[in-house]
Structure formats: C-alpha cells, structure tokens
Scaffold this motif. Structure first.
Motif: not given
Length: 224
Positions: A21-26, A50-54, A84-86
């Motif tokens: 829910v955060a912006s890339i800048a945040e 590993q980076v998880h981005i929801g 979580n998105v394909m």
C-alpha cells in the motif's frame, strides 16, 4: 515509513517484506532508514535475501532501484522478488502446463508437432514423424517415430504408447531407442509406459505402472 518494511530471518535465509500500500518513494526512503539503523558491523560474506512485494508487481526499473538500495546499504544480496500477483505471461504458461492438448491424426514422416503441456494423440506416429512436448505424451496408437517429453527438463514426464520399430523415446535428456533387430521383428500389442526412475534411467514398463509411479496423473474420484 519503517512500518512499510519488515526484515526477518527464515530457514531459507533473510526475507524482506515490502508493504503493497506504500508508494515506491515511501518504500525507498523506508528501506534506507531501516537498513542504516540495522547495521551492526561488516560481514565478510553476503547474505542472500528474498524480497516479497505482496499484492503488486514492480517494473524492472523499480526492482533495480530496490535491489540497489538493499545492496548498497547492507551486507545483503538480493536473489529475487516474489509476489502474490501472477503476470499474464506466467498465467499463460501455467495454464498451458496444466491442460491436455488432444489430437486425432496420424503424424507422418517429416512432420513435427510441438506442444506446451501434455498431449493426447489418438493415432499413429509414422517413421520420421516427431512429437515434442514440455509435459507428458499419451499415444493411443502405434509409435514408430520420435517422442520427446519434458523437453524443458521435466524428469517427471512420461510417455505412453505402443512402441514399435524404429521408434525413439526421449524424456528430458534421456533416450531409449527401439531400432535393434529384436524390436524390428516384434509387434507390440500393448500400450507401454516410459518414465525416468530414481536413477534417471529411462525405463519401459506396462501401462499399470503409471498409477504407481505418477499417482497425481490419475485423479478420477468415482467408481467402486
């Protein structure tokens, strides 16, 4: 901004979860602040992370920015991003891998059929004909040509059919040919199963073995 970032150790290494829910800048500012506060000294070896981005997808440029921030402000090395998105491309590939393509035809000499996923062929494969599939190949007919299942390296792939002279069966990188004198004089009346065993040797057995070695293929729930 740090509330958008969560860093924790897992049995597989380090995991960084970024809020979707955060912006890339945040995320960028929060990461820099969080990583600087967590620095406790330099280590000789880079730690895999590993980076998880929801529930979102990053562009390639956004991934590179996040990766650079992590690697420049810590002793961690980004091994990949999970979501979580394909993507449409991934969804298409998954759909192809899950479905069975069916054909009712004779594969003639010089003809090559390429299939993503599994293939069910009702018909024969003549000498000089070939089938290449990323998954399993089921033939309801005589096989006298070439079948290559698991062409992308899937060692769980299987091939079924009446293997006749001068056929050749390939699974992943293993090959079995039926081009010797014994095969030349034999007419196979039963549908056989070709598969790779635990030693990666290409084995030929009866159709009944399929239920034992690949129980996931048979999912019919009815009957007695």
């Amino acid at each position: 901004m740090k509330r958008y970032i969560q860093i924790k150790g897992t049995k597989d290494g380090i995991s960084i979860s970024l809020s979707d829910v955060a912006s890339i800048a945040e995320l960028e500012n929060g990461l820099i602040q969080h990583l600087k506060e967590q620095q406790t000294g330099m280590q000789d070896q880079k730690l895999a992370v590993q980076v998880h981005i929801g529930n979102r997808l990053f562009t390639e440029e956004e991934e590179q920015k996040i990766k650079a921030i992590i690697q420049e402000n810590s002793q961690m090395e980004v091994k990949g991003f999970t979501s979580n998105v394909m993507t449409k491309q991934a969804a298409k590939k998954w759909k192809e891998a899950e479905q069975i393509f069916s054909l009712a035809t004779v594969v003639r000499s010089g003809q090559v059929i390429n299939v993503p996923g599994d293939l069910l062929l009702v018909g024969d494969i003549n000498p000089g004909g070939a089938i290449r599939s990323t998954g399993n190949v089921y033939i309801l007919g005589n096989v006298k040509g070439i079948i290559h299942a698991g062409i992308d390296g899937d060692k769980k792939a299987v091939v079924t059919g009446k293997f006749q002279y001068p056929s050749q069966i390939r699974i992943a990188g293993e090959i079995r040919s039926f081009d010797d004198e014994e095969s030349k004089n034999k007419v196979e009346e039963n549908i056989l199963t070709a598969y790779l065993d635990d030693k990666n040797e290409l084995m030929i057995d009866s159709l009944q073995i399929l239920r034992k070695i690949r129980p996931e293929i048979s999912n019919f729930q009815g009957g007695q």
